[in-house]
Design a protein around this motif. Structure first.
Motif, short mmCIF file in Angstrom:
data_model
loop_
_atom_site.label_atom_id
_atom_site.label_comp_id
_atom_site.label_asym_id
_atom_site.label_seq_id
_atom_site.Cartn_x
_atom_site.Cartn_y
_atom_site.Cartn_z
N HIS A 1 5.19 2.93 -11.33
CA HIS A 1 4.47 4.21 -11.44
C HIS A 1 4.50 4.94 -10.10
O HIS A 1 4.39 4.30 -9.05
N PRO A 2 4.64 6.27 -10.12
CA PRO A 2 4.66 7.02 -8.85
C PRO A 2 3.41 6.77 -7.99
O PRO A 2 3.48 6.82 -6.76
N ASP A 3 2.27 6.47 -8.63
CA ASP A 3 1.05 6.20 -7.87
C ASP A 3 0.86 4.72 -7.56
O ASP A 3 -0.22 4.30 -7.12
N GLY A 4 1.87 3.91 -7.84
CA GLY A 4 1.80 2.49 -7.50
C GLY A 4 1.61 1.59 -8.70
O GLY A 4 1.03 1.99 -9.70
N GLY A 5 2.12 0.38 -8.56
CA GLY A 5 2.01 -0.60 -9.65
C GLY A 5 3.07 -0.38 -10.73
O GLY A 5 3.82 0.60 -10.68
N ARG B 1 5.70 -0.77 -1.62
CA ARG B 1 4.53 -1.57 -1.22
C ARG B 1 3.36 -0.70 -0.78
O ARG B 1 2.21 -1.10 -0.88
N LYS B 2 3.66 0.47 -0.27
CA LYS B 2 2.55 1.33 0.15
C LYS B 2 1.76 1.84 -1.06
O LYS B 2 0.53 1.76 -1.10
N SER B 3 2.50 2.32 -2.08
CA SER B 3 1.77 2.79 -3.27
C SER B 3 1.13 1.60 -4.00
O SER B 3 0.08 1.74 -4.61
N MET B 4 1.75 0.43 -3.89
CA MET B 4 1.15 -0.79 -4.48
C MET B 4 -0.20 -1.08 -3.82
O MET B 4 -1.18 -1.42 -4.49
N PRO C 1 -7.21 0.10 1.28
CA PRO C 1 -6.69 1.41 1.71
C PRO C 1 -7.86 2.40 1.83
O PRO C 1 -8.90 2.20 1.20
N PRO C 2 -7.69 3.45 2.64
CA PRO C 2 -8.80 4.39 2.88
C PRO C 2 -9.32 5.03 1.61
O PRO C 2 -10.51 5.35 1.51
#
Ligand code: FPP
Ligand code: K
Length: 480
Positions: free
Chosen positions: A164-168, A203-206, A250-251
């Motif tokens: 997914h573009p937002d992670g995962g 990994r960042k979006s994850m 994450p923030p």
């Protein structure tokens, strides 16, 4: 199927095998590799018929409640289905030197290769489970000793559109991300191995996605607004540990607004609350204890830190030991998932693989690995390939993967030793990299040399090497 006969009584079946000289010749002719062994098949069966019967008799519970209930009736029916397979060889499999069916390696591999292929239209409902089908099949193949590296590109291409573009990861392109799909996708990519597979994971979006799953009570939800259960906690930590994702939230994690700063805040306490009055572990506080959730709970704590510390800190280990040892069905030898339920081959892993983790913490195992292996080899192999819940059921990749993982855990000694893989695992969530195989099971063996399954990492349930290579890659990398 026309002309299908019911399973004959075990002893008569054994007689039939012994006296069926045509079949023995046929086996000797067609399978030269085993020809020597099968000239003697009659003797082997004779010798082991007595041993198998003695085993069954020793395992039958001497105490029987006379009260008949729906549960006692289904248990009796199950026994009637399973026993002929423990006593005889209704599938006509080649036997190992202990008189038990050999591991049908080629048949199982063929079944799993098929499971990685196309599916008919009516399987569309399984689309959200696609990452699972891939993971179970790949893990089964590696456990059987097959090299899957030629499938690398296919694996990467399968999961790129489901990220997914937002992670995962979701089940496929356009699907919402889910922690179970994410877990299965990441394990598959880690098994595929190599830079392209590793770098295909954002990994960042994850990190941000996992941050949204973290709950104020300490646990994790499976999806945004979805159920909070112990699978979430385990899946999140597996992904974080393998991909070396920062422990700080994450923030933008909602839990930060409630004063939480790391993924581990209140997690041990939350997992601890999943232990029930029976001693087992449930999906979430207040639910019924179940083997699959016990593995998730033990796995989660064993990622948080050395099991010697975390398990004893958050679980009542004597109570857990009592519940876990009660999961082995007798005389079946396999495990059930919860009190008063039926044996099922998938619990060979969910329950069986709890043992190395528990043993690392308390130093003792109260389970009969030989009896488990008997169940897997005799009752959980489908005649046409693939492994199953119990005789009469269809094979599927899920039961194939988890029967094999359970067999591996029975055959090898997985031990926790901090000195393992000294170059990795010292930083956050590195405890799972302190496991190694320390030789073979030393008890009564019922598997032949050809019936060995490969070593399987006790927490990640993929090959050790795959897990270590991935962690090593991301430990060496700076930033995301
Ligand atoms: C009961 O089914 C089964 C469950 C309550 C749990 C199933 C969960 C898993 C198998 C895996 C979870 C793990 C991860 C890593 C996502 P049932 O009532 O049909 O079976 P039973 O009679 O054997 O309890
Ligand atoms: K280590």
């Amino acid at each position: 199927m026309a002309g299908q006969t019911s399973v004959p009584a075990p002893s008569s079946r054994l007689q039939e095998i012994v006296s069926d000289s045509n079949r023995i010749e046929e086996l000797s002719d067609t399978d030269n590799e085993y020809a020597d062994e099968y000239e003697d098949v009659g003797t082997v069966v004779d010798q082991h018929e007595a041993a198998n019967m003695a085993y069954i008799n020793s395992m039958i519970s001497p105490i029987r409640d006379s009260l008949e209930t729906e549960t006692s009736i289904t248990q009796d029916e199950t026994l009637a289905v399973v026993l002929p397979f423990l006593e005889g060889n209704p599938n006509d499999f080649l036997l190992n030197t202990f008189g038990l069916p050999k591991l049908q390696r080629e048949k199982h591999a063929a079944f799993l290769h098929q499971a990685l292929g196309d599916y008919p239209a009516q399987m569309a409902a399984m689309d959200a489970a696609r990452p699972w089908l891939v993971y179970w099949s790949l893990q089964g193949l590696t456990a059987l000793g097959y090299d899957i590296s030629d499938m690398r590109d296919r694996i990467v291409e399968t999961f790129l559109p489901s990220q997914h573009p937002d992670g995962g990861y979701g089940g496929g392109h356009g699907q919402l991300p889910h922690l179970a799909a994410t877990y299965a996708a990441v394990l598959s990519l880690v098994m595929a191995g190599g830079t392209t597979a590793y770098e295909s994971v954002n990994r960042k979006s994850m990190w941000h996605y996992l941050g949204r799953m973290k709950q104020v009570d300490g646990g994790f939800t499976m999806a945004p607004g979805g159920e909070e259960d112990i699978r979430g906690a385990f899946c999140a930590l597996v992904v974080m540990s393998l991909l070396n994702i920062p422990l700080d939230l994450p923030p933008d994690a909602p839990a930060r607004a409630h004063g939480m700063t790391t993924f581990l805040d209140k997690l041990g306490e939350w997992v601890s609350r999943c232990q029930t009055f029976e001693g087992g572990i449930s999906a979430a506080p207040g639910n019924e204890a179940h083997g699959a959730y016990a593995f998730c709970g033990l796995g989660c704590l064993s990622i948080m830190g050395p099991p010697t510390e975390t398990l004893n800190k958050y679980f009542d280990m004597p109570l857990l030991l009592h519940w876990l040892s009660s999961r082995q069905c007798s005389p079946e030898g396999g495990y059930n998932g919860r009190t008063n339920k039926l044996v099922d081959g998938c619990y060979s892993h969910w329950v069986g693989s709890c043992w190395p983790l528990v043993e690392a913490a308390v130093g003792k195992e109260v389970s009969n690995r030989s009896a488990l292996a008997r169940y897997i080899l005799s009752a959980a192999q489908h005649k046409k390939g693939g492994l199953i819940d119990k005789p009469g059921k269809r094979a599927d990749a899920y039961h194939t993967c988890y029967n094999l993982a359970g067999l591996s855990a029975a055959q090898h000694k997985n031990v926790y030793d901090e000195a393992t893989a000294p170059d990795i695992g010292k930083s956050e969530l590195g405890a799972p990299f302190g496991w190694k195989v320390d030789g073979l099971f030393e008890g009564e063996r019922v598997w032949g040399d050809e019936d060995f399954v490969e070593e399987v990492h006790p927490i990640f349930v993929i090959p050790y090497q795959a897990a270590e290579d991935c962690r090593r890659y991301f430990e060496a990398k700076e930033g995301f």
